[in-house]
Design an enzyme around this catalytic site. Structure first.
Site, PDB file in Angstrom:
ATOM      1  N   ASP A  67      -9.539   0.937  -9.589  1.00 22.58           N
ATOM      2  CA  ASP A  67      -8.892   1.243  -8.312  1.00 22.58           C
ATOM      3  C   ASP A  67      -9.863   1.257  -7.151  1.00 22.58           C
ATOM      4  O   ASP A  67      -9.581   1.844  -6.118  1.00 22.58           O
ATOM      5  CB  ASP A  67      -8.175   2.598  -8.402  1.00 22.58           C
ATOM      6  CG  ASP A  67      -9.119   3.780  -8.301  1.00 22.58           C
ATOM      7  OD1 ASP A  67     -10.278   3.646  -8.729  1.00 22.58           O
ATOM      8  OD2 ASP A  67      -8.707   4.832  -7.780  1.00 22.58           O
ATOM      9  N   GLU A  68     -11.018   0.638  -7.319  1.00 24.64           N
ATOM     10  CA  GLU A  68     -11.963   0.663  -6.201  1.00 24.64           C
ATOM     11  C   GLU A  68     -12.691  -0.663  -6.061  1.00 24.64           C
ATOM     12  O   GLU A  68     -12.812  -1.423  -7.018  1.00 24.64           O
ATOM     13  CB  GLU A  68     -12.975   1.796  -6.361  1.00 24.64           C
ATOM     14  CG  GLU A  68     -13.888   1.639  -7.530  1.00 24.64           C
ATOM     15  CD  GLU A  68     -14.991   2.673  -7.550  1.00 24.64           C
ATOM     16  OE1 GLU A  68     -15.638   2.896  -6.515  1.00 24.64           O
ATOM     17  OE2 GLU A  68     -15.212   3.253  -8.628  1.00 24.64           O
ATOM     18  N   ASP A  81     -10.935   2.992  -2.272  1.00 22.19           N
ATOM     19  CA  ASP A  81     -10.616   3.658  -3.539  1.00 22.19           C
ATOM     20  C   ASP A  81      -9.189   4.201  -3.440  1.00 22.19           C
ATOM     21  O   ASP A  81      -8.852   4.885  -2.470  1.00 22.19           O
ATOM     22  CB  ASP A  81     -11.623   4.808  -3.765  1.00 22.19           C
ATOM     23  CG  ASP A  81     -11.465   5.448  -5.136  1.00 22.19           C
ATOM     24  OD1 ASP A  81     -12.437   5.416  -5.898  1.00 22.19           O
ATOM     25  OD2 ASP A  81     -10.383   5.981  -5.431  1.00 22.19           O
TER      26      ASP A  81
HETATM   27  P1  TTP Z   1     -10.690   7.884  -9.481  1.00 24.57           P
HETATM   28  O1  TTP Z   1     -10.649   6.948  -8.329  1.00 24.57           O
HETATM   29  O2  TTP Z   1     -11.973   8.542  -9.779  1.00 24.57           O
HETATM   30  O3  TTP Z   1      -9.658   9.055  -9.289  1.00 24.57           O
HETATM   31  P2  TTP Z   1      -8.200   9.004  -8.715  1.00 24.57           P
HETATM   32  O4  TTP Z   1      -7.888   7.673  -8.155  1.00 24.57           O
HETATM   33  O5  TTP Z   1      -7.251   9.508  -9.733  1.00 24.57           O
HETATM   34  O6  TTP Z   1      -8.260  10.086  -7.569  1.00 24.57           O
HETATM   35  P3  TTP Z   1      -9.030   9.999  -6.163  1.00 24.57           P
HETATM   36  O7  TTP Z   1      -9.706   8.675  -6.094  1.00 24.57           O
HETATM   37  O8  TTP Z   1      -7.967  10.150  -5.136  1.00 24.57           O
HETATM   38  O9  TTP Z   1      -9.975  11.151  -6.179  1.00 24.57           O
HETATM   39  O10 TTP Z   1     -10.202   7.144 -10.774  1.00 24.57           O
HETATM   40  C1  TTP Z   1      -9.174   6.162 -10.758  1.00 24.57           C
HETATM   41  C2  TTP Z   1      -8.359   6.254 -12.030  1.00 24.57           C
HETATM   42  O11 TTP Z   1      -9.215   6.111 -13.143  1.00 24.57           O
HETATM   43  C3  TTP Z   1      -7.696   7.591 -12.207  1.00 24.57           C
HETATM   44  O12 TTP Z   1      -6.438   7.645 -11.573  1.00 24.57           O
HETATM   45  C4  TTP Z   1      -7.614   7.728 -13.691  1.00 24.57           C
HETATM   46  C5  TTP Z   1      -8.800   6.952 -14.196  1.00 24.57           C
HETATM   47  N1  TTP Z   1      -9.888   7.871 -14.556  1.00 24.57           N
HETATM   48  C6  TTP Z   1     -10.130   8.065 -15.867  1.00 24.57           C
HETATM   49  O13 TTP Z   1      -9.456   7.460 -16.708  1.00 24.57           O
HETATM   50  N2  TTP Z   1     -11.107   8.944 -16.208  1.00 24.57           N
HETATM   51  C7  TTP Z   1     -11.825   9.650 -15.311  1.00 24.57           C
HETATM   52  O14 TTP Z   1     -12.673  10.459 -15.681  1.00 24.57           O
HETATM   53  C8  TTP Z   1     -11.582   9.441 -13.938  1.00 24.57           C
HETATM   54  C9  TTP Z   1     -12.369  10.181 -12.899  1.00 24.57           C
HETATM   55  C10 TTP Z   1     -10.599   8.542 -13.609  1.00 24.57           C
HETATM   56 MG    MG Z   2      -9.227   6.689  -6.866  1.00 24.46          MG
END
Ligand code: TTP
Ligand code: MG
Length: 599
Positions: free
Chosen positions: A195-196, A105
């Site tokens: 992103d995962e 991720d």
């Molecule tokens: P995540 O992987 O949940 O969050 P992140 O990558 O920003 O942070 P981390 O993994 O380090 O905790 O989500 C990936 C992307 O998806 C995030 O950058 C923005 C988007 N996103 C949304 O649009 N809505 C949301 O509610 C979440 C959680 C993420």
């Molecule tokens: Mg993320």
């Protein structure tokens, strides 16, 4: 920060804090931050809505506890425990430790892309989004600022917060580059979000005589070199564990769980049930009410859970206790797609011209999504949410497949115009009855793989499809309620998701009792149409179709009341094929759980 005691109960304060309170990088003690959020939300429609849902959930929990107390009377608890033990033994025998599963991720994905493109942001506390934040830099998270948070609240937490607008096409580009690297290590890896992804690196490690940790370090380095992103990874024998582990050493870290039964059970023992993918705020509260806070507690309370199997899903919980889930990693099946849609959440807008502008922008994004994913559709559904949070849909079926912005906007705007004037806080367009324009007759896995990297993975607000399924196995679908934020965040991410099922009324506010599209038909002839809510295939015309959709929505609302269910918790992140109260799948549908393929 001044600590003023709010009148709200703890559960409401927690609910108002939103679904992303478990995000990496946030301060350990969130209570003061949660209080500020509760204070800042007070008086808003959102607050009232959350309060109502919190009360409904409390009532539901009380009913569950009453049921527990009545069924427990006279029950032979020792026998129930023995029966649960037998199930555990059977599950244990099927545990497979042979596969090396990795969940990766990206760290603060959108924010990292913004830093890459504008290095001045490096080390600064900033958020990405408009009225609602999609994510926040790790520096901003220290102040409690996080994904799915309305901007005015984020600014209350940290007034100097820098805000950067979203640039979805750029995120999509970087997402593709990320997936391209990952595919080198597992050609059939599963992109689970923008992103995962899940990978099975067993073969790669064997072929290259590498240890799992070494291989994952190489993957992470290569991703960084080629995309500029840092990613975090979890290494474990199955998908659920890998996902839990990828959060352990975030940001820019990795964590490997020992591939050993005892170590895994002991890892799960103290793990909060909330960390189990699919257990969100609602089920967390339900489980807490019966004394289950950690996965270790699942064992202690196994007799009660057995008694409440129907409501809680015994097998799902026992699997979670043991740390067992599916280890099958395969590319998403393209045919599974039922709809492509885009929604936008915004602060209430009553100006019709402005609403049309927003709709046009949505049509443009939907066209982009369709182009990227290769789909076109024959039914267009307009969705809107009033400033009072009630949701309505209007659908139009067509005699041809469409996907261009012009078509989408022209039909969508006609549907909307009929309803105006309205004061709205969400608009969305969704195409169903899809046709795969890329389908050139290639068959089998090859075709799926070819497409897998092209399709923007669906974003899931920490709850992805797997989690939804797990949730469905529990007392109620435990899909996180989405405040104004997440919908925006996710849907603005250009990531198609089905309409929420929280629609509550049969007749739209301006329809004056007639079906909304009555005189808008393009064709009188009946045709086979698929309801976007319940997936039923209907032989009908547009009037009949709209009447069915309305019926379906009201049926959901009625069932909702009947079950006292906070189906409110069925939020827009899920893509239910049936109205919520009618779609109770059991634990077996959870892809985290063992499927036939995993021995
Ligand atoms: P995540 O992987 O949940 O969050 P992140 O990558 O920003 O942070 P981390 O993994 O380090 O905790 O989500 C990936 C992307 O998806 C995030 O950058 C923005 C988007 N996103 C949304 O649009 N809505 C949301 O509610 C979440 C959680 C993420
Ligand atoms: Mg993320």
């Amino acid at each position: 920060m001044a600590a003023s005691k709010p009148p709200e109960g703890d559960s409401l304060v927690k609910r108002l804090a939103g679904p992303s309170t478990g995000k990496a990088g946030l301060a350990q003690d969130q209570s003061e931050i949660n209080r500020i959020i509760a204070e800042a939300s007070k008086g808003s429609k959102f607050y009232e809505n959350e309060k109502r849902k919190d009360e409904e959930l409390t009532a539901r929990i009380n009913r569950l506890l009453e049921k527990r107390d009545s069924v427990i009377k006279g029950a032979d608890l020792a026998r129930l425990e023995k029966a649960a033990d037998q199930i555990l033994i059977d599950m244990e025998q099927k545990r497979d430790l042979s596969q090396i599963i990795v969940h990766v991720d990206a760290d603060a994905f959108y924010a990292s892309v913004e830093v890459m493109d504008n290095p001045e942001l490096k080390g600064k506390a900033f958020g990405v989004g408009g009225g609602v934040l999609t994510t926040a830099s790790y520096e901003a998270r220290k102040f409690g600022v996080r994904s799915a948070m309305p901007m005015h609240i984020a600014k209350k937490l940290y007034p100097e917060l820098i805000v950067v607008r979203c640039r979805f096409s750029r995120y999509s580009e970087v997402s593709k580059a990320l997936m391209t690297v990952l595919q080198r290590y597992d050609p059939t890896m599963h992109p689970a979000g923008f992103d995962e992804a899940y990978l099975n690196i067993t073969k790669y490690c064997r072929d290259h005589e590498m240890e799992a940790e070494e291989c994952v370090q190489v993957i992470r380095d290569e991703v960084h070199k080629e995309t500029g992103l840092t990613i975090s990874a979890g290494i474990a024998p199955n998908k659920m564990l890998a996902k839990i582990c990828s959060d352990r050493n975030k940001p820019n870290g990795q964590f490997k769980l020992p591939f050993d039964r005892r170590a895994i059970v002991s890892f799960m023992k103290d793990l909060s049930v909330r960390k189990v993918p699919g257990i969100g705020r609602v089920n967390e509260r339900v489980l807490e009410a019966i004394g289950v806070k950690t996965c270790g507690d699942i064992y202690t309370q196994r007799a009660v859970i057995t008694l409440l199997d129907h409501e809680l899903g015994l097998h799902g919980l026992l699997h979670a206790h043991l740390g067992i889930s599916s280890n099958v990693v395969e590319p998403p099946i393209r045919e599974a797609r039922k709809s492509v849609g885009v929604e936008r959440t915004f602060s209430a807008v009553g100006d019709s011209t402005k609403l049309m502008e927003i709709l046009e922008n949505i049509a443009e994004s939907l066209e982009e999504d369709c182009e990227q994913t290769g789909w076109a559709g024959k039914t267009l559904t307009l969705k809107y949410k009033l400033h009072t949070y009630e949701v309505f849909t209007r659908a139009r079926s067509l005699d041809r497949y469409i996907r261009s912005k012009d078509d989408l906007f022209s039909i969508g705007s006609e549907l909307l115009r009929k309803e105006l004037p309205l004061r709205l806080r969400l608009l969305g367009l969704r195409l169903t009855q899809l046709k795969d324009l890329r389908d050139k007759g290639e068959k089998g896995i090859k075709r799926f793989f070819k497409d897998a990297g092209d399709e923007p993975p669906r974003k899931r607000n920490r709850l992805n499809d797997e989690e939804d399924d797990f949730a469905a196995s529990m007392m109620e679908d435990d899909i996180e309620e989405i405040p104004m934020d997440e919908e925006d965040a996710r849907l603005n991410g250009g990531t198609p998701n089905a309409s929420p099922n929280r629609q509550s009324k049969k007749v739209s506010p301006n329809s004056k009792g007639r079906p909304a599209d009555q005189d808008e038909e393009t064709s009188d002839s009946r045709q086979r149409l698929v309801c976007p809510i319940c997936s039923t295939s209907l032989l009908t015309d547009n009037d009949g179709f709209n009447a069915h959709v309305d019926y379906c929505l009201s049926r959901g609302a009625i069932a909702e009341l009947a079950t006292l269910g906070s189906q409110d918790d069925v939020g827009p992140i899920t893509s239910p094929k049936k109205p919520p109260a009618l779609s109770k799948s059991r634990a077996g549908s959870n892809p985290f759980l063992l499927s036939k393929k995993a021995k």
